[in-house]
Write an enzyme that holds these catalytic residues in place. Structure first.
Site, short mmCIF file in Angstrom:
data_model
loop_
_atom_site.label_atom_id
_atom_site.label_comp_id
_atom_site.label_asym_id
_atom_site.label_seq_id
_atom_site.Cartn_x
_atom_site.Cartn_y
_atom_site.Cartn_z
CB ALA A 105 -0.88 -0.01 1.24
N GLY A 164 0.54 -5.09 0.82
CA GLY A 164 -0.67 -5.17 0.00
C GLY A 164 -0.39 -5.78 -1.37
CD GLU A 172 -2.55 -7.91 2.80
OE1 GLU A 172 -2.42 -6.71 2.51
OE2 GLU A 172 -3.03 -8.29 3.88
CD GLU A 204 1.56 -5.76 5.64
OE1 GLU A 204 2.49 -6.58 5.87
OE2 GLU A 204 0.77 -5.88 4.68
N1 CO8 Z 1 4.59 3.24 -0.54
C1 CO8 Z 1 5.01 4.43 -1.02
N2 CO8 Z 1 6.19 4.57 -1.67
C2 CO8 Z 1 6.94 3.47 -1.83
C3 CO8 Z 1 6.56 2.21 -1.36
C4 CO8 Z 1 5.30 2.12 -0.67
N3 CO8 Z 1 4.85 0.96 -0.20
N4 CO8 Z 1 7.52 1.32 -1.65
C5 CO8 Z 1 8.47 2.00 -2.31
N5 CO8 Z 1 8.14 3.30 -2.42
C6 CO8 Z 1 8.90 4.37 -3.08
C7 CO8 Z 1 10.09 4.81 -2.23
O1 CO8 Z 1 9.68 5.73 -1.25
C8 CO8 Z 1 10.98 5.41 -3.28
O2 CO8 Z 1 10.49 6.68 -3.59
P1 CO8 Z 1 11.55 7.94 -3.68
O3 CO8 Z 1 12.41 7.60 -4.86
O4 CO8 Z 1 10.67 9.12 -3.91
O5 CO8 Z 1 12.30 7.95 -2.41
C9 CO8 Z 1 10.73 4.54 -4.51
O6 CO8 Z 1 9.49 3.88 -4.27
C10 CO8 Z 1 11.80 3.49 -4.73
O7 CO8 Z 1 11.94 2.76 -3.52
P2 CO8 Z 1 13.36 2.58 -2.78
O8 CO8 Z 1 14.29 3.71 -3.12
O9 CO8 Z 1 13.07 2.34 -1.34
O10 CO8 Z 1 13.86 1.26 -3.52
P3 CO8 Z 1 14.81 0.12 -2.91
O11 CO8 Z 1 15.14 -0.78 -4.06
O12 CO8 Z 1 15.94 0.72 -2.14
O13 CO8 Z 1 13.90 -0.66 -1.84
C11 CO8 Z 1 11.88 -1.75 -1.08
C12 CO8 Z 1 12.79 -1.38 -2.28
C13 CO8 Z 1 12.63 -2.73 -0.15
C14 CO8 Z 1 10.64 -2.41 -1.64
C15 CO8 Z 1 11.53 -0.47 -0.26
O14 CO8 Z 1 11.04 0.51 -1.19
C16 CO8 Z 1 10.47 -0.67 0.77
O15 CO8 Z 1 10.76 -1.19 1.84
N6 CO8 Z 1 9.20 -0.27 0.48
C17 CO8 Z 1 8.12 -0.31 1.43
C18 CO8 Z 1 7.59 -1.74 1.56
C19 CO8 Z 1 6.49 -1.80 2.59
O16 CO8 Z 1 6.67 -1.49 3.75
N7 CO8 Z 1 5.29 -2.24 2.15
C20 CO8 Z 1 4.15 -2.41 3.01
C21 CO8 Z 1 3.28 -1.20 3.00
S1 CO8 Z 1 1.96 -1.32 4.14
C22 CO8 Z 1 0.84 -2.29 3.34
O17 CO8 Z 1 1.04 -2.76 2.26
C23 CO8 Z 1 -0.46 -2.53 4.08
C24 CO8 Z 1 -1.50 -3.19 3.18
C25 CO8 Z 1 -2.91 -2.78 3.61
C26 CO8 Z 1 -4.02 -3.27 2.68
C27 CO8 Z 1 -3.85 -2.91 1.20
C28 CO8 Z 1 -4.55 -1.67 0.82
C29 CO8 Z 1 -4.23 -1.21 -0.64
#
Ligand code: CO8
Length: 257
Positions: A65, A108, A111, A131
């Site tokens: 998400a 998500g 999921e 999460e």
């Molecule tokens: N949300 C918003 N932005 C994101 C997300 C995300 N989930 N994941 C990545 N991005 C963005 C980063 O902020 C970054 O943006 P910017 O260049 O502006 O800084 C860009 O994408 C590229 O990401 P990274 O630079 O971090 O890339 P890396 O290769 O270094 O890392 C990762 C990749 C490991 C995937 C890392 O981006 C990460 O940890 N992302 C977050 C993953 C996460 O925590 N996901 C869970 C979110 S909570 C959730 O899903 C709850 C679900 C609820 C129900 C579903 C409803 C729709």
């Protein structure tokens, strides 16, 4: 049809949806989810389509998400924007959906893949439920669907301690159907979808419904529903055609009726 959040295409009898927010690794914001559900519903209604492929990019199926969108929300705002309600519409799609997954498949995103019927994964696919690292928990089905798929122990480790599964581990745990090289994951999913899309449409519909019930109901209820659906198919032209074609040693010609 093309728009900014998803790209759609139809190849033969396969409807393809590609998540398209590459700069944020296909993070699922509400607008994307609404667009996605609406595209799935359009494909579901289209009799020219027999199977759907849902994919992302080579780098990410979806990284979860959109954290930016959720960060400041109150519980009331989350409920008011129907944050997870639309996932029920996604689960109600009647046609088979194959997730073609490469790279990050987190939160998500994982999921979403779990809500599909099958997963074809590239060797780079990484599945996880991070999460807990954000101080929240899974909200769109992982606690139920992941546990029913990979079992309690692995699910607990994934949701309580952010354990990621490699594509190979996911194959071993029965989370994914097929593992392919990165260059061919989409083609492999498309080939599988084409085979499925060529099968008898009403039988596909009933068969997906029956298997889905295995996760939604008790064994006696599921068995009774399967039996009803089985008998009902004997009212279709396709049942007559399928059996006649077998007896005449020729390929069947399905009418979807
Ligand atoms: N949300 C918003 N932005 C994101 C997300 C995300 N989930 N994941 C990545 N991005 C963005 C980063 O902020 C970054 O943006 P910017 O260049 O502006 O800084 C860009 O994408 C590229 O990401 P990274 O630079 O971090 O890339 P890396 O290769 O270094 O890392 C990762 C990749 C490991 C995937 C890392 O981006 C990460 O940890 N992302 C977050 C993953 C996460 O925590 N996901 C869970 C979110 S909570 C959730 O899903 C709850 C679900 C609820 C129900 C579903 C409803 C729709």
């Amino acid at each position: 049809m093309t728009d900014s959040l998803i790209l759609t295409e139809i190849i033969g009898r396969v409807g393809i949806i590609r998540l398209n927010r590459p700069k944020v690794l296909n993070a699922l914001n509400q607008e994307l989810m609404h667009t996605l559900v609406s595209a799935l519903q359009d494909f579901d209604k289209n009799p020219e389509i027999g199977c759907i492929v849902l994919t992302g990019s080579e780098r990410a199926f979806a990284a979860g998400a959109d954290v930016k969108e959720m960060a400041d929300a109150s519980p009331f705002e989350m409920i008011q924007m129907g944050y997870i309600e639309q996932w029920d519409a996604l689960a109600a799609i009647t046609k088979p959906i194959i997730a073609a997954v490469s790279g990050w498949c987190l939160g998500g995103g994982c999921e979403l893949a779990l809500a599909c019927d099958m997963i074809v994964a590239s060797e780079s696919a990484k599945f996880g439920q991070p999460e807990i690292t954000l101080g929240i928990m899974t909200g769109a089905g992982a606690s139920q669907r992941l546990a029913r798929t990979v079992g309690k122990a692995v699910t607990m480790e994934m949701v309580l301690n952010n354990r990621h599964l490699s594509a190979e581990e996911a194959l071993g745990y029965g989370l994914v159907n097929r593992l392919t090289p990165v260059d061919t994951f989409f083609e492999e999913a498309l080939a599988l979808a084409k085979e499925i899309a060529a099968r008898a449409p009403l039988a596909l519909h009933s068969q997906k419904k029956a298997v889905t019930l295995a996760f939604d109901t008790t064994l006696p209820e599921g068995l009774a529903a399967e039996r009803r659906l089985f008998f009902l198919l004997f009212s279709t032209l396709d049942q007559k055609e399928g059996m006649q074609a077998f007896l005449e040693k020729r390929p069947p010609s399905w009418r979807g009726a």
